[in-house]
Design a protein around this motif. Structure first.
Motif, PDB file in Angstrom:
ATOM      1  N   VAL A 138       0.812  -1.215   0.000  1.00 25.39           N
ATOM      2  CA  VAL A 138       0.000   0.000   0.000  1.00 25.39           C
ATOM      3  C   VAL A 138       0.849   1.271   0.000  1.00 25.39           C
ATOM      4  CG1 VAL A 138      -1.966  -1.128   1.094  1.00 25.39           C
ATOM      5  CG2 VAL A 138      -0.186  -0.103   2.529  1.00 25.39           C
ATOM      6  N   ALA A 139       2.160   1.144   0.174  1.00 20.20           N
ATOM      7  CA  ALA A 139       3.048   2.308   0.110  1.00 20.20           C
ATOM      8  C   ALA A 139       4.474   1.826  -0.109  1.00 20.20           C
ATOM      9  CB  ALA A 139       2.960   3.144   1.388  1.00 20.20           C
ATOM     10  N   HIS A 140       5.268   2.654  -0.792  1.00 20.53           N
ATOM     11  CA  HIS A 140       6.655   2.262  -1.093  1.00 20.53           C
ATOM     12  C   HIS A 140       7.481   3.525  -1.311  1.00 20.53           C
ATOM     13  CE1 HIS A 140      10.032  -0.021  -2.774  1.00 20.53           C
ATOM     14  NE2 HIS A 140      10.109   0.937  -3.682  1.00 20.53           N
ATOM     15  N   LYS A 141       8.735   3.463  -0.855  1.00 25.56           N
ATOM     16  CA  LYS A 141       9.666   4.561  -1.112  1.00 25.56           C
ATOM     17  C   LYS A 141      11.083   4.013  -1.071  1.00 25.56           C
ATOM     18  CE  LYS A 141       8.674   8.699   0.103  1.00 25.56           C
ATOM     19  NZ  LYS A 141       8.398   9.956   0.858  1.00 25.56           N
ATOM     20  N   GLN A 142      11.960   4.562  -1.918  1.00 25.54           N
ATOM     21  CA  GLN A 142      13.365   4.151  -1.967  1.00 25.54           C
ATOM     22  C   GLN A 142      14.247   5.356  -1.711  1.00 25.54           C
ATOM     23  OE1 GLN A 142      14.708   1.345  -5.035  1.00 25.54           O
ATOM     24  NE2 GLN A 142      16.359   2.767  -5.535  1.00 25.54           N
ATOM     25  N   ALA A 143      15.243   5.186  -0.841  1.00 27.54           N
ATOM     26  CA  ALA A 143      16.186   6.259  -0.533  1.00 27.54           C
ATOM     27  C   ALA A 143      17.269   6.321  -1.597  1.00 27.54           C
ATOM     28  CB  ALA A 143      16.801   6.036   0.845  1.00 27.54           C
ATOM     29  N   ALA A 144      18.004   7.392  -1.607  1.00 21.38           N
ATOM     30  CA  ALA A 144      19.106   7.545  -2.547  1.00 21.38           C
ATOM     31  C   ALA A 144      20.185   6.506  -2.266  1.00 21.38           C
ATOM     32  CB  ALA A 144      19.687   8.949  -2.449  1.00 21.38           C
ATOM     33  N   ALA A 145      20.802   5.993  -3.316  1.00 19.45           N
ATOM     34  CA  ALA A 145      21.874   5.009  -3.162  1.00 19.45           C
ATOM     35  C   ALA A 145      23.005   5.595  -2.334  1.00 19.45           C
ATOM     36  CB  ALA A 145      22.389   4.569  -4.530  1.00 19.45           C
ATOM     37  N   GLY A 146      23.486   4.813  -1.366  1.00 14.97           N
ATOM     38  CA  GLY A 146      24.575   5.252  -0.515  1.00 14.97           C
ATOM     39  C   GLY A 146      24.150   5.988   0.732  1.00 14.97           C
ATOM     40  N   ASP A 147      22.855   6.301   0.857  1.00 14.27           N
ATOM     41  CA  ASP A 147      22.340   6.941   2.074  1.00 14.27           C
ATOM     42  C   ASP A 147      22.026   5.838   3.070  1.00 14.27           C
ATOM     43  OD1 ASP A 147      21.128   8.341   4.071  1.00 14.27           O
ATOM     44  OD2 ASP A 147      19.582   9.274   2.813  1.00 14.27           O
ATOM     45  N   ASN A 148      22.908   5.670   4.058  1.00 13.12           N
ATOM     46  CA  ASN A 148      22.753   4.568   5.013  1.00 13.12           C
ATOM     47  C   ASN A 148      21.897   4.920   6.219  1.00 13.12           C
ATOM     48  OD1 ASN A 148      24.376   3.084   3.359  1.00 13.12           O
ATOM     49  ND2 ASN A 148      25.948   2.636   4.879  1.00 13.12           N
ATOM     50  N   THR A 149      21.456   6.173   6.337  1.00 11.52           N
ATOM     51  CA  THR A 149      20.607   6.570   7.470  1.00 11.52           C
ATOM     52  C   THR A 149      19.440   7.426   6.977  1.00 11.52           C
ATOM     53  OG1 THR A 149      22.005   8.491   7.928  1.00 11.52           O
ATOM     54  CG2 THR A 149      22.497   6.461   9.143  1.00 11.52           C
ATOM     55  N   PRO A 150      18.649   6.931   6.020  1.00  8.98           N
ATOM     56  CA  PRO A 150      17.568   7.767   5.479  1.00  8.98           C
ATOM     57  C   PRO A 150      16.406   7.906   6.451  1.00  8.98           C
ATOM     58  CG  PRO A 150      17.437   5.572   4.551  1.00  8.98           C
ATOM     59  CD  PRO A 150      18.700   5.609   5.363  1.00  8.98           C
ATOM     60  N   HIS A 151      15.729   9.046   6.367  1.00  2.00           N
ATOM     61  CA  HIS A 151      14.457   9.246   7.054  1.00  2.00           C
ATOM     62  C   HIS A 151      13.345   9.050   6.037  1.00  2.00           C
ATOM     63  CE1 HIS A 151      11.425  10.845   9.758  1.00  2.00           C
ATOM     64  NE2 HIS A 151      10.987  11.571   8.738  1.00  2.00           N
ATOM     65  N   PHE A 152      12.353   8.238   6.387  1.00  2.00           N
ATOM     66  CA  PHE A 152      11.239   7.944   5.492  1.00  2.00           C
ATOM     67  C   PHE A 152       9.967   8.601   6.013  1.00  2.00           C
ATOM     68  CE2 PHE A 152      14.038   4.397   4.422  1.00  2.00           C
ATOM     69  CZ  PHE A 152      13.901   4.314   3.036  1.00  2.00           C
ATOM     70  N   SER A 153       9.192   9.175   5.094  1.00  2.00           N
ATOM     71  CA  SER A 153       7.841   9.642   5.374  1.00  2.00           C
ATOM     72  C   SER A 153       6.926   8.941   4.375  1.00  2.00           C
ATOM     73  CB  SER A 153       7.727  11.159   5.215  1.00  2.00           C
ATOM     74  OG  SER A 153       8.543  11.829   6.150  1.00  2.00           O
ATOM     75  N   LEU A 154       6.046   8.090   4.893  1.00  2.00           N
ATOM     76  CA  LEU A 154       5.131   7.334   4.043  1.00  2.00           C
ATOM     77  C   LEU A 154       3.702   7.651   4.447  1.00  2.00           C
ATOM     78  CD1 LEU A 154       6.780   3.778   3.870  1.00  2.00           C
ATOM     79  CD2 LEU A 154       6.754   5.532   2.105  1.00  2.00           C
ATOM     80  N   SER A 155       2.861   7.963   3.494  1.00  2.00           N
ATOM     81  CA  SER A 155       1.450   8.226   3.753  1.00  2.00           C
ATOM     82  C   SER A 155       0.633   7.032   3.261  1.00  2.00           C
ATOM     83  CB  SER A 155       1.009   9.503   3.042  1.00  2.00           C
ATOM     84  OG  SER A 155      -0.340   9.785   3.333  1.00  2.00           O
ATOM     85  N   LEU A 156      -0.101   6.410   4.190  1.00  2.00           N
ATOM     86  CA  LEU A 156      -0.981   5.293   3.838  1.00  2.00           C
ATOM     87  C   LEU A 156      -2.380   5.859   3.650  1.00  2.00           C
ATOM     88  CD1 LEU A 156       0.216   2.675   6.516  1.00  2.00           C
ATOM     89  CD2 LEU A 156       1.332   3.412   4.401  1.00  2.00           C
ATOM     90  N   LYS A 157      -2.879   5.859   2.423  1.00  2.00           N
ATOM     91  CA  LYS A 157      -4.157   6.483   2.102  1.00  2.00           C
ATOM     92  C   LYS A 157      -5.193   5.434   1.720  1.00  2.00           C
ATOM     93  CE  LYS A 157      -1.973  10.767   0.491  1.00  2.00           C
ATOM     94  NZ  LYS A 157      -1.803  11.701  -0.645  1.00  2.00           N
ATOM     95  N   ASP A 158      -6.451   5.764   2.002  1.00  2.00           N
ATOM     96  CA  ASP A 158      -7.587   4.901   1.650  1.00  2.00           C
ATOM     97  C   ASP A 158      -7.380   3.484   2.178  1.00  2.00           C
ATOM     98  OD1 ASP A 158      -8.793   7.019   0.230  1.00  2.00           O
ATOM     99  OD2 ASP A 158      -7.549   6.564  -1.522  1.00  2.00           O
ATOM    100  N   ILE A 159      -7.008   3.391   3.450  1.00  2.00           N
ATOM    101  CA  ILE A 159      -6.792   2.085   4.065  1.00  2.00           C
ATOM    102  C   ILE A 159      -7.847   1.831   5.132  1.00  2.00           C
ATOM    103  CG2 ILE A 159      -4.313   2.138   3.644  1.00  2.00           C
ATOM    104  CD1 ILE A 159      -3.949   2.858   6.612  1.00  2.00           C
ATOM    105  N   GLU A 160      -7.946   0.585   5.559  1.00  2.00           N
ATOM    106  CA  GLU A 160      -8.860   0.193   6.621  1.00  2.00           C
ATOM    107  C   GLU A 160      -8.059  -0.178   7.860  1.00  2.00           C
ATOM    108  OE1 GLU A 160     -11.135  -3.028   5.086  1.00  2.00           O
ATOM    109  OE2 GLU A 160     -12.273  -1.792   3.667  1.00  2.00           O
ATOM    110  N   ALA A 161      -8.712  -0.123   9.001  1.00  2.00           N
ATOM    111  CA  ALA A 161      -8.057  -0.524  10.242  1.00  2.00           C
ATOM    112  C   ALA A 161      -7.655  -1.990  10.159  1.00  2.00           C
ATOM    113  CB  ALA A 161      -8.999  -0.303  11.427  1.00  2.00           C
ATOM    114  N   GLY A 162      -6.554  -2.328  10.844  1.00  2.00           N
ATOM    115  CA  GLY A 162      -6.090  -3.713  10.846  1.00  2.00           C
ATOM    116  C   GLY A 162      -4.590  -3.797  11.072  1.00  2.00           C
TER     117      GLY A 162
END
Length: 494
Positions: free
Chosen positions: A376-400
């Motif tokens: 339901v969501a995916h993101k890839q950091a830049a190559a060589g970035d060993n400490t990336p911060h991720f922000s992922l938005s899960l939209k139109d999802i149900e509880a579970g």
């Protein structure tokens, strides 16, 4: 006691973050719980963050989170109270970690040579708090170790003068980004000492703890002729591993002055042995640097364990690096900042977390799967970035139930994977009194709580079982609703 929905939600957010911090076993320390550290002179924890201290564990990534609270910590004399350091707080031996032995136990190690030190003078010295989240400040205090303290024993209240160097009432003023205090360092204290800074928060049960390792250069002590370029920290190695002491001047690396040591035996591979052997080899080479630790006579001698790298003041050698060429390079991947439970808002949830990889240069990607095993969501950091911060938005999802899968792929070799499971719950309709384990002492027959670990609501049973509902601690979870081994003795799932 039924509370209005607005007040419940206001209390719920920081508590869920705190529960998340306690529930993740590796480096999962919540960003939402991040608060502040002593920036100047650099605290022990902040020196870990800036790589002056090494092998520090989780505090390397969260120096601002050394936080004592009245629950879930080791307590002085077994008493959980909200008074100052002299009356309660973290247990003796766990002062530097703020009682957070599950997350920051490395901070409690104490020897004369383990930690890098700030050089200061007696008299007024400015200590600066740097805040990573704003809270009202009730008061701040500073303590110092006694003249005759033993730097090779863990810090206890007996180690400190219990009259604070400074007690500053702050009137619950809101913390800005920084604030500073002038602290009088006694003239009769010289050499290695530890300054303890505490910050009592005005709107929670928390007190933040920071220890600052200082070398007090008294007037009767001649100025040091040495500059400290860095440290070599102990780490277990293997036969065939190679360590190289690399030196740099204004023009770059001085390759002709590099000194290397190849680990030749199991004994030499031990964490505290090879740094001593490397120091002896560097000192014998006479390349303009000396490795070891200063003794009370001002001599630099090789140390079993951490060794500092010194040059004479005025030397053209400006910096030092320790290169490690390992036969079996370990790969590590840790996820920090995830909570065990989130609440839907307008059908969406925002995730914020860090991935921390060690051992190679990686390409790191993150994918979220729902209970139907759909991504339901995916993101890839830049190559060589060993400490990336991720922000992922899960939209139109149900509880579970959901899984966060993080993969770190090196240029060569196998991909490292870590999975963090979490739940998403529907927006509350106000049908519970508290988020567990909030305000334990108010739990009684009929009290309803939300368990963020599974998203369910539980009601405290009638007397005589209701007494079990408030019996909970970090190491006593038997009656925790829906989770503990005996939870059904105390609770009814709604």
């Amino acid at each position: 006691m039924i509370r209005n929905k607005q007040s419940r939600l206001f209390r719920k957010l920081p508590l869920v973050a705190a529960i998340g911090m306690a529930s993740l076993a590796s480096l999962a320390v919540q960003q939402a719980s991040a608060h502040g550290y002593i920036e100047s002179p650099k605290s022990r924890a902040y020196m870990c963050r800036t790589n002056v201290n090494d092998d520090c564990g989780n505090v390397t990534y969260e120096p601002q989170s050394v936080e004592y609270t009245i629950t879930g910590r080791t307590n002085y004399q077994g008493i959980a109270c909200k008074e100052d350091f002299t009356k309660c707080g973290p247990a003796d031996g766990n002062i530097a970690s703020g009682g957070m032995i599950d997350q920051f136990s490395e901070m409690d190690i104490q020897t004369a040579t383990r930690w890098a030190k700030n050089d200061i003078k007696p008299g007024l010295n400015t200590f600066t708090w740097h805040y990573k989240a704003k809270h009202p400040i009730a008061y701040q205090e500073f303590y110092i170790t006694k003249k005759d303290w033993n730097p090779n024993e863990k810090l206890t209240r007996e180690s400190f003068d219990l009259v604070p160097l400074l007690h500053k009432d702050m009137g619950n003023q809101m913390a800005e980004e920084r604030n500073s205090h002038d602290v009088m360092i006694p003239a009769d204290h010289t050499g290695y000492h530890v300054v303890l800074a505490t910050w009592r928060v005005g709107d929670t049960d928390a007190t933040f703890y920071q220890v600052i390792d200082v070398n007090i250069d008294g007037d009767e002590v001649a100025p040091s002729p040495w500059n400290n370029l860095g440290v070599v920290q102990p780490q277990a190695l293997e036969i065939g591993d190679k360590v190289i002491a690399r030196l740099f001047n204004a023009a770059g690396e001085m390759e002709d002055k590099n000194i290397s040591l190849t680990i030749a035996s199991d004994e030499q591979a031990k964490a505290n042995i090879w740094p001593h052997a490397l120091a002896e080899k560097v000192n014998a080479a006479n390349v303009g640097v000396v490795m070891g630790e200063l003794n009370t006579d001002g001599d630099i001698v090789p140390n079993f364990g951490k060794n500092s790298v010194f040059v004479k003041k005025g030397s053209d050698i400006l910096s030092f690096q320790l290169e490690k060429q390992l036969v079996n390079q370990p790969i590590e991947l840790n996820i920090t900042g995830m909570q065990p439970s989130y609440t839907l808002k307008d059908g969406a949830v925002d995730l914020h977390f860090n991935a921390i990889a060690k051992g190679s240069d990686f390409t790191i990607k993150a994918t979220v799967f729902n209970a139907k095993q759909e991504s339901v969501a995916h993101k890839q950091a830049a190559a060589g970035d060993n400490t990336p911060h991720f922000s992922l938005s899960l939209k139109d999802i149900e509880a579970g139930k959901f899984d966060l899968v993080v993969e770190a792929a090196p240029k060569k070799g196998a991909t490292k994977q870590e999975t963090v499971s979490f739940t998403v719950q529907a927006d509350s309709d106000g049908s519970y009194d508290f988020v567990f384990p909030e305000v334990l002492k108010e739990y009684k027959a009929g009290t309803t709580v939300l368990q963020p670990k599974d998203g369910n609501t539980y009601e405290c049973k009638i007397f005589p079982y209701s007494g079990y509902c408030s019996q909970w601690g970090a190491n006593a979870t038997g009656f925790e609703p829906g989770v503990g081994s005996n939870w059904q003795d105390a609770w009814i799932r709604k």
